[in-house]
Design an enzyme around this catalytic site. Structure first.
Site, PDB file in Angstrom:
ATOM      1  CB  CYS A  45      -4.962  89.799 -22.533  1.00  0.00           C
ATOM      2  SG  CYS A  45      -5.641  88.202 -22.014  1.00  0.00           S
TER       3      CYS A  45
ATOM      4  CG  ASP B 275       1.954  94.651  -8.457  1.00  0.00           C
ATOM      5  OD1 ASP B 275       1.184  93.698  -8.286  1.00  0.00           O
ATOM      6  OD2 ASP B 275       1.595  95.852  -8.374  1.00  0.00           O
TER       7      ASP B 275
ATOM      8  CG  ASN C 191      -4.659  88.524  -3.839  1.00  0.00           C
ATOM      9  OD1 ASN C 191      -4.424  87.964  -2.776  1.00  0.00           O
ATOM     10  ND2 ASN C 191      -4.004  89.600  -4.231  1.00  0.00           N
TER      11      ASN C 191
ATOM     12  N   GLY D 231      -9.708  90.048  -2.550  1.00  0.00           N
ATOM     13  CA  GLY D 231      -9.391  91.337  -3.171  1.00  0.00           C
ATOM     14  C   GLY D 231      -8.878  91.227  -4.586  1.00  0.00           C
TER      15      GLY D 231
ATOM     16  CG  HIS E  18      -2.322  87.955 -11.130  1.00  0.00           C
ATOM     17  ND1 HIS E  18      -3.638  88.127 -11.483  1.00  0.00           N
ATOM     18  CD2 HIS E  18      -2.156  88.639  -9.972  1.00  0.00           C
ATOM     19  CE1 HIS E  18      -4.239  88.889 -10.589  1.00  0.00           C
ATOM     20  NE2 HIS E  18      -3.375  89.208  -9.651  1.00  0.00           N
TER      21      HIS E  18
ATOM     22  CG  HIS F 159       0.461  88.855  -6.148  1.00  0.00           C
ATOM     23  ND1 HIS F 159       0.490  90.224  -6.278  1.00  0.00           N
ATOM     24  CD2 HIS F 159      -0.806  88.482  -6.438  1.00  0.00           C
ATOM     25  CE1 HIS F 159      -0.720  90.664  -6.616  1.00  0.00           C
ATOM     26  NE2 HIS F 159      -1.519  89.621  -6.720  1.00  0.00           N
TER      27      HIS F 159
HETATM   28  P1  5GP Z   1      -4.907  91.135  -7.524  1.00  0.00           P
HETATM   29  O1  5GP Z   1      -5.878  90.969  -8.674  1.00  0.00           O
HETATM   30  O2  5GP Z   1      -4.068  89.910  -7.320  1.00  0.00           O
HETATM   31  O3  5GP Z   1      -5.569  91.509  -6.244  1.00  0.00           O
HETATM   32  O4  5GP Z   1      -3.934  92.326  -7.841  1.00  0.00           O
HETATM   33  C1  5GP Z   1      -3.577  92.719  -9.135  1.00  0.00           C
HETATM   34  C2  5GP Z   1      -2.194  93.342  -9.096  1.00  0.00           C
HETATM   35  O5  5GP Z   1      -1.907  93.840 -10.392  1.00  0.00           O
HETATM   36  C3  5GP Z   1      -2.057  94.511  -8.118  1.00  0.00           C
HETATM   37  O6  5GP Z   1      -0.993  94.228  -7.211  1.00  0.00           O
HETATM   38  C4  5GP Z   1      -1.732  95.714  -9.031  1.00  0.00           C
HETATM   39  O7  5GP Z   1      -0.803  96.603  -8.461  1.00  0.00           O
HETATM   40  C5  5GP Z   1      -1.201  95.057 -10.281  1.00  0.00           C
HETATM   41  N1  5GP Z   1      -1.466  95.811 -11.499  1.00  0.00           N
HETATM   42  C6  5GP Z   1      -2.665  96.352 -11.865  1.00  0.00           C
HETATM   43  N2  5GP Z   1      -2.568  96.949 -13.063  1.00  0.00           N
HETATM   44  C7  5GP Z   1      -1.290  96.768 -13.481  1.00  0.00           C
HETATM   45  C8  5GP Z   1      -0.581  97.174 -14.662  1.00  0.00           C
HETATM   46  O8  5GP Z   1      -1.115  97.802 -15.582  1.00  0.00           O
HETATM   47  N3  5GP Z   1       0.730  96.817 -14.741  1.00  0.00           N
HETATM   48  C9  5GP Z   1       1.350  96.118 -13.747  1.00  0.00           C
HETATM   49  N4  5GP Z   1       2.657  95.832 -13.927  1.00  0.00           N
HETATM   50  N5  5GP Z   1       0.717  95.715 -12.623  1.00  0.00           N
HETATM   51  C10 5GP Z   1      -0.592  96.036 -12.495  1.00  0.00           C
HETATM   52 ZN    ZN Z   2      -6.277  88.229 -19.804  1.00  0.00          ZN
END
Ligand code: 5GP
Ligand code: ZN
Length: 114
Positions: A9, A32, A89, A95, A102, A104
């Site tokens: 957000c 990412d 995910n 994980g 979101h 990926h």
């Molecule tokens: P997931 O919740 O799908 O397992 O992963 C969350 C993804 O968000 C991860 O791949 C992580 O590298 C990415 N991520 C986490 N914090 C940030 C951030 O502050 N900026 C960006 N651009 N990506 C983020």
């Molecule tokens: Zn949010």
């Protein structure tokens, strides 16, 4: 986690920096921070939705745009033809780290199933 503290957000509100690759009213796409493929982009609704369990709170057009923008971003970053994976995910066993829905978009090399 509510919208005030949610990292995605904050990115959507422009309070946290991100490498934005697509920006429109209801959907945003950015790289990412810890890219695990040559192309690794996250596509999010601007509206805070924690997980797929809450997807019904998204307007249908926004849910659809998440997929369309994934395809558009893949093309823009040069992997539309070579192919890419779109992954969500959802929950602990997957994980999920960030509880703002979101997609990926992963490409630029062979992306297998886990
Ligand atoms: P997931 O919740 O799908 O397992 O992963 C969350 C993804 O968000 C991860 O791949 C992580 O590298 C990415 N991520 C986490 N914090 C940030 C951030 O502050 N900026 C960006 N651009 N990506 C983020
Ligand atoms: Zn949010």
């Amino acid at each position: 986690m509510d919208e005030r503290d949610c990292i995605f957000c904050k990115i959507a509100r422009g309070e946290l920096d991100a490498e934005v690759v697509h920006d429109e009213d209801e959907v945003l796409a950015f790289k990412d921070i810890n890219g695990r493929a040559p192309v690794h982009v996250l596509v999010i609704p601007r509206q805070h939705v924690a997980s797929l369990e809450e997807v019904t709170s998204l307007p249908e057009r926004v849910a659809r745009r998440l997929f369309e923008v994934s395809s558009e971003v893949a093309a823009k970053l040069g992997v539309g033809e070579s192919g890419y994976a779109v992954r969500i995910n959802n929950g602990p066993d997957a994980g999920q780290e960030i509880f703002h829905l979101h997609l990926h978009v992963l490409g630029g090399e062979s992306i297998g199933m886990p």
